[in-house]
Design an enzyme around this catalytic site. Structure first.
Site, mmCIF file in Angstrom:
data_model
loop_
_atom_site.group_PDB
_atom_site.id
_atom_site.type_symbol
_atom_site.label_atom_id
_atom_site.label_comp_id
_atom_site.label_asym_id
_atom_site.label_seq_id
_atom_site.Cartn_x
_atom_site.Cartn_y
_atom_site.Cartn_z
ATOM 1 N NE ARG A 155 -4.058 -1.768 -0.092
ATOM 2 C CZ ARG A 155 -4.047 -2.732 -0.997
ATOM 3 N NH1 ARG A 155 -3.030 -2.855 -1.835
ATOM 4 N NH2 ARG A 155 -5.053 -3.585 -1.077
ATOM 5 C CG HIS A 208 -3.458 -0.251 -7.540
ATOM 6 N ND1 HIS A 208 -3.795 0.357 -6.356
ATOM 7 C CD2 HIS A 208 -3.509 -1.587 -7.277
ATOM 8 C CE1 HIS A 208 -4.038 -0.549 -5.424
ATOM 9 N NE2 HIS A 208 -3.874 -1.739 -5.964
#
Length: 309
Positions: free
Chosen positions: A224, A272
């Site tokens: 993350r 991502h």
């Protein structure tokens, strides 16, 4: 007809998911937040939901992440008391393994250096190292991390793994807990982060961590964005302690066009994309959990709020 509401700041994703529901779960009515029928929704399928959006939906009884992670749900705290489920895609592991394998090769075989040389029309070969001479560490040994560590070990790399609790993996030197963290990091050529985001792991990619790696090491962040302290990364790159970083996750997504990471020397930014659940998989798992919710059955892939996964 049972209604599911789709909540996200990503308009394109909303359109794609709505089409996928129509194809793979036609018995459900998938609507957007501005549709009056959203007030009837019993479940919300979410990816970075807008702040306050869940609190405006009186009948929602289940929040369902459309990804393996759930920290993106923090953009909307208004549904904090609702049960949360996540998507577990068996193909997700394969996609992440491919991404990390590419990133490891990028640095092991010096592709980062030759790409930089090409910009200057520079022809220079670099000494080639065997995979066994390239030390790779994987932080996080859940289903993804364990598969990736095993894949790299199978390819001949010198692989270490680290997790909060003890693990055992064939071909991987496993470390665990705070007391073994420094030994795990010592002399690594490349560090892969796949940890879940918790209070204990927030900011773990910092100057103290970087200093323990081999000089000229690289990092790959597939965990993350909040795991990484960007100022510490910039400092480590400028000093030569790190040669580069492959970053696929960011605290705020999409990454703003004026964010310094786009132009930071040695940094590779990917949107991502390391691995994502297929839309049909998302729809089927949301549909199944919606059925279970209405039938009073146990939910699949229910998140433990105390762990965050």
């Amino acid at each position: 007809m049972t209604t599911v509401v789709l909540l996200s700041k990503d308009e394109r994703l909303l359109q794609q998911l709505q089409a996928a529901f129509a194809t793979h779960a036609p018995h459900l009515r998938a609507v957007l937040a501005d549709d009056p029928a959203a007030n009837d929704a019993v479940a919300a399928a979410c990816w970075y939901p807008p702040a306050g959006s869940l609190g405006r939906l009186p009948n929602v009884r289940l929040v369902h992440s459309v990804a393996a992670g759930v920290d993106h749900l923090r953009t909307d705290r208004s549904g904090a008391d609702l049960p949360i489920c996540r998507v577990v895609d068996p193909d997700h592991r394969r996609g992440m393994t491919e991404y990390v394998r590419w990133a490891v090769l990028h640095y092991h075989r010096d592709f980062d250096r030759v790409i930089a040389q090409q910009r200057n029309s520079q022809w220079q070969r670099h000494p080639q190292r065997a995979a066994g001479q390239f030390k790779v560490g994987v932080m996080g040994l859940g289903s993804l991390g364990a598969a990736i560590a095993g894949d790299l070990a199978g390819a001949g790399y010198d692989v270490r793994g680290w997790a909060r609790s003890e693990r055992q993996l064939t071909g991987v030197a496993c470390y665990h807990g705070d007391e073994q963290f420094a030994s795990f990091l010592d002399g690594l050529d490349l560090l892969v982060n796949l940890l879940p985001l918790t209070d204990a792991t927030r900011g773990i990619l910092n100057v103290s961590t970087f200093e323990k790696l081999a000089r000229g090491a690289a990092i790959v962040n597939g965990g993350r964005g909040q795991h990484l302290l960007i100022d510490d990364l910039q400092q480590a790159l400028a000093s030569g302690q790190l040669r580069g970083a492959v970053l696929d996750v960011f605290e705020h997504e999409p990454l703003a066009a004026d964010h310094p990471l786009w132009q930071m020397p040695g940094v590779v930014v990917t949107p991502h994309m390391a691995s994502a659940a297929a839309h049909d998989c998302i729809v089927r798992q949301v549909a199944e959990n919606t059925r279970r919710l209405l039938g009073g059955e146990a939910l699949n892939n229910l998140v433990d709020p105390s762990l965050g996964y």
